[in-house]
Design a protein around this motif. Structure first.
Motif, PDB file in Angstrom:
ATOM      1  N   GLY A 215      46.884  13.565 -10.421  1.00  0.00           N
ATOM      2  CA  GLY A 215      45.673  13.893  -9.698  1.00  0.00           C
ATOM      3  C   GLY A 215      45.032  12.748  -8.948  1.00  0.00           C
ATOM      4  N   TYR A 216      45.735  11.664  -8.725  1.00  0.00           N
ATOM      5  CA  TYR A 216      45.144  10.560  -7.972  1.00  0.00           C
ATOM      6  C   TYR A 216      45.458  10.720  -6.490  1.00  0.00           C
ATOM      7  N   HIS A 217      44.662  10.057  -5.688  1.00  0.00           N
ATOM      8  CA  HIS A 217      44.855  10.073  -4.247  1.00  0.00           C
ATOM      9  C   HIS A 217      45.467   8.750  -3.817  1.00  0.00           C
ATOM     10  N   SER A 218      46.368   8.800  -2.861  1.00  0.00           N
ATOM     11  CA  SER A 218      46.942   7.560  -2.346  1.00  0.00           C
ATOM     12  C   SER A 218      45.876   6.802  -1.567  1.00  0.00           C
ATOM     13  N   PRO A 219      45.769   5.511  -1.816  1.00  0.00           N
ATOM     14  CA  PRO A 219      44.749   4.740  -1.112  1.00  0.00           C
ATOM     15  C   PRO A 219      45.112   4.538   0.358  1.00  0.00           C
ATOM     16  N   THR A 220      44.098   4.458   1.184  1.00  0.00           N
ATOM     17  CA  THR A 220      44.304   4.148   2.591  1.00  0.00           C
ATOM     18  C   THR A 220      44.344   2.634   2.758  1.00  0.00           C
ATOM     19  N   LEU A 221      44.838   2.192   3.887  1.00  0.00           N
ATOM     20  CA  LEU A 221      44.859   0.758   4.174  1.00  0.00           C
ATOM     21  C   LEU A 221      43.443   0.200   4.173  1.00  0.00           C
ATOM     22  N   ASP A 222      42.482   0.937   4.715  1.00  0.00           N
ATOM     23  CA  ASP A 222      41.088   0.487   4.715  1.00  0.00           C
ATOM     24  C   ASP A 222      40.569   0.304   3.293  1.00  0.00           C
ATOM     25  N   SER A 223      40.940   1.205   2.393  1.00  0.00           N
ATOM     26  CA  SER A 223      40.509   1.092   0.996  1.00  0.00           C
ATOM     27  C   SER A 223      41.115  -0.144   0.340  1.00  0.00           C
ATOM     28  N   ILE A 224      42.385  -0.376   0.590  1.00  0.00           N
ATOM     29  CA  ILE A 224      43.058  -1.553   0.022  1.00  0.00           C
ATOM     30  C   ILE A 224      42.397  -2.829   0.521  1.00  0.00           C
ATOM     31  N   LYS A 225      42.136  -2.899   1.821  1.00  0.00           N
ATOM     32  CA  LYS A 225      41.487  -4.086   2.385  1.00  0.00           C
ATOM     33  C   LYS A 225      40.088  -4.283   1.825  1.00  0.00           C
ATOM     34  N   MET A 226      39.342  -3.192   1.642  1.00  0.00           N
ATOM     35  CA  MET A 226      37.999  -3.287   1.094  1.00  0.00           C
ATOM     36  C   MET A 226      38.048  -3.881  -0.313  1.00  0.00           C
ATOM     37  N   VAL A 227      38.968  -3.385  -1.146  1.00  0.00           N
ATOM     38  CA  VAL A 227      39.082  -3.887  -2.509  1.00  0.00           C
ATOM     39  C   VAL A 227      39.540  -5.340  -2.496  1.00  0.00           C
ATOM     40  N   GLU A 228      40.526  -5.679  -1.670  1.00  0.00           N
ATOM     41  CA  GLU A 228      40.985  -7.070  -1.557  1.00  0.00           C
ATOM     42  C   GLU A 228      39.833  -7.995  -1.198  1.00  0.00           C
ATOM     43  N   ASN A 229      39.086  -7.645  -0.154  1.00  0.00           N
ATOM     44  CA  ASN A 229      37.980  -8.498   0.293  1.00  0.00           C
ATOM     45  C   ASN A 229      36.908  -8.640  -0.778  1.00  0.00           C
ATOM     46  N   PHE A 230      36.596  -7.542  -1.444  1.00  0.00           N
ATOM     47  CA  PHE A 230      35.564  -7.594  -2.480  1.00  0.00           C
ATOM     48  C   PHE A 230      36.008  -8.488  -3.637  1.00  0.00           C
ATOM     49  N   ILE A 231      37.257  -8.366  -4.048  1.00  0.00           N
ATOM     50  CA  ILE A 231      37.762  -9.208  -5.135  1.00  0.00           C
ATOM     51  C   ILE A 231      37.773 -10.667  -4.701  1.00  0.00           C
ATOM     52  N   ARG A 232      38.223 -10.941  -3.489  1.00  0.00           N
ATOM     53  CA  ARG A 232      38.282 -12.318  -2.987  1.00  0.00           C
ATOM     54  C   ARG A 232      36.884 -12.944  -3.005  1.00  0.00           C
ATOM     55  N   GLU A 233      35.888 -12.188  -2.564  1.00  0.00           N
ATOM     56  CA  GLU A 233      34.513 -12.705  -2.487  1.00  0.00           C
ATOM     57  C   GLU A 233      33.834 -12.790  -3.852  1.00  0.00           C
ATOM     58  N   ASN A 234      34.304 -12.032  -4.829  1.00  0.00           N
ATOM     59  CA  ASN A 234      33.672 -11.979  -6.146  1.00  0.00           C
ATOM     60  C   ASN A 234      34.651 -12.298  -7.263  1.00  0.00           C
ATOM     61  N   SER A 235      35.605 -13.150  -6.975  1.00  0.00           N
ATOM     62  CA  SER A 235      36.671 -13.465  -7.921  1.00  0.00           C
ATOM     63  C   SER A 235      36.116 -13.936  -9.262  1.00  0.00           C
ATOM     64  N   GLY A 236      36.579 -13.293 -10.327  1.00  0.00           N
ATOM     65  CA  GLY A 236      36.208 -13.690 -11.673  1.00  0.00           C
ATOM     66  C   GLY A 236      34.875 -13.158 -12.166  1.00  0.00           C
ATOM     67  N   GLU A 237      34.155 -12.398 -11.344  1.00  0.00           N
ATOM     68  CA  GLU A 237      32.826 -11.930 -11.730  1.00  0.00           C
ATOM     69  C   GLU A 237      32.832 -10.594 -12.462  1.00  0.00           C
ATOM     70  N   PHE A 238      33.827  -9.746 -12.204  1.00  0.00           N
ATOM     71  CA  PHE A 238      33.810  -8.390 -12.740  1.00  0.00           C
ATOM     72  C   PHE A 238      35.101  -8.039 -13.468  1.00  0.00           C
ATOM     73  N   LYS A 239      34.947  -7.181 -14.477  1.00  0.00           N
ATOM     74  CA  LYS A 239      36.101  -6.521 -15.060  1.00  0.00           C
ATOM     75  C   LYS A 239      36.381  -5.288 -14.205  1.00  0.00           C
ATOM     76  N   LYS A 240      37.503  -4.632 -14.419  1.00  0.00           N
ATOM     77  CA  LYS A 240      37.930  -3.537 -13.540  1.00  0.00           C
ATOM     78  C   LYS A 240      36.880  -2.434 -13.386  1.00  0.00           C
ATOM     79  N   THR A 241      36.350  -1.920 -14.474  1.00  0.00           N
ATOM     80  CA  THR A 241      35.405  -0.807 -14.380  1.00  0.00           C
ATOM     81  C   THR A 241      34.157  -1.195 -13.596  1.00  0.00           C
TER      82      THR A 241
END
Length: 93
Positions: free
Chosen positions: A10-36
């Motif tokens: 039941g999952y949806h395949s991510p779009t390229l925009d979604s992948i980039k958004m997550v990449e950028n957010f992780i890069r900018e906030n590296s080490g600050e959050f757990k997955k949830t």
């Protein structure tokens, strides 16, 4: 498709925009959050299963890692990759 993601239904395949958004957010906030928590803090919300598919992809492609407390950390360094890709002595002949 990552093995862990194949088990999910039941999952949806991510779009390229979604992948980039997550990449950028992780890069900018590296080490600050757990997955949830990271999923909840994204600029745009997405299904958790889709988010986990992106996390699986980023982890398998060595762009992210998890510290001892499971915080998501950005580890990809394009300058190092570029350096090694340009080395002639590392080319397959």
């Amino acid at each position: 498709m990552p093995a862990e993601a194949e088990k999910r239904t039941g999952y949806h395949s991510p779009t390229l925009d979604s992948i980039k958004m997550v990449e950028n957010f992780i890069r900018e906030n590296s080490g600050e959050f757990k997955k949830t928590a990271l999923c909840k803090e994204l600029p745009k919300q997405m299904m958790y299963q889709t988010f986990m598919q992106i996390i699986d992809y980023l982890h398998e492609s060595d762009k992210i890692a998890f510290d001892s407390e499971d915080h998501v950390c950005w580890i990809y360094n394009p300058e190092v990759v570029k350096y090694y890709n340009n080395r002639e002595d590392l080319r397959i002949k």
